[in-house]
Design a protein around this motif. Structure first.
Motif: not given
Length: 187
Positions: A89-97
């Motif tokens: 979907t091209g959503g969250v770019s950070a892996f930590l969350p």
């Protein structure tokens, strides 16, 4: 990559991953409840989950006598799903969350399992002959220990058992009030 196929792809991916998580959670709870492992349903769950869990168990020992490998596998599958869903979907770019959201996804699946398990258990209690079915026996071994403490707290109403209703209310309260707060911590 927002196309017409994005949402159906994520939905299909979620269904497949959630089914796998359900089997892993069932395996965990069946062992925690010391369920009858001669039950054909239980044996099927063990056979389905063994290919994933046997290698993990070589590395991950039980924690406090409980099957940590099943829970870790469920969380890792949820992490994989979230990563793929957000990538699609091209959503969250950070892996930590995602490291926080994966256990929350497993908790959501667990609460949904419990909700439907309680309802099915209550409906099956209306049919005495259904109690002999392997699935009903397995469900009884999982749900009855959760209902017992509530039954001790609620007054006896002469054959009317309100403990499933009380447990359903508790599950829904957790899902609607606690889970969103926990998910919000990651964002």
């Amino acid at each position: 990559m927002e196309t017409n196929l994005t949402q159906p792809m994520v939905l299909l991916l979620r269904m497949v991953v959630d089914i796998a998580i359900i089997f892993l959670l069932l395996r965990f709870f069946l062992q925690a409840a010391r369920a009858d492992f001669y039950n054909p349903i239980t044996q099927s769950i063990v056979r389905l989950t063994n290919p994933l869990l046997e290698p993990l168990r070589r590395v991950i020992p039980p924690v406090a006598g409980q099957d940590a490998a099943s829970l870790l596998a469920a969380v890792l599958l949820a992490l994989l799903f979230l990563f793929l869903a957000y990538t699609i979907t091209g959503g969250v770019s950070a892996f930590l969350p995602l490291l926080w959201l994966a256990p929350m996804h497993v908790l959501e699946v667990m609460l949904d399992m419990l909700f439907w398990g309680i309802i099915i258990h209550a409906v099956l209690s209306w049919f005495p002959n259904a109690q002999r079915a392997p699935a009903a026996r397995m469900l009884d071994q999982l749900i009855t220990p959760l209902l017992r403490p509530i039954r001790r707290l609620l007054p006896d109403l002469g054959g009317i058992d309100l403990s499933p209703l009380a447990l359903l209310l508790l599950v829904q309260m957790i899902k609607l009030m606690v889970l969103p707060v926990l998910v919000g911590l990651a964002l």
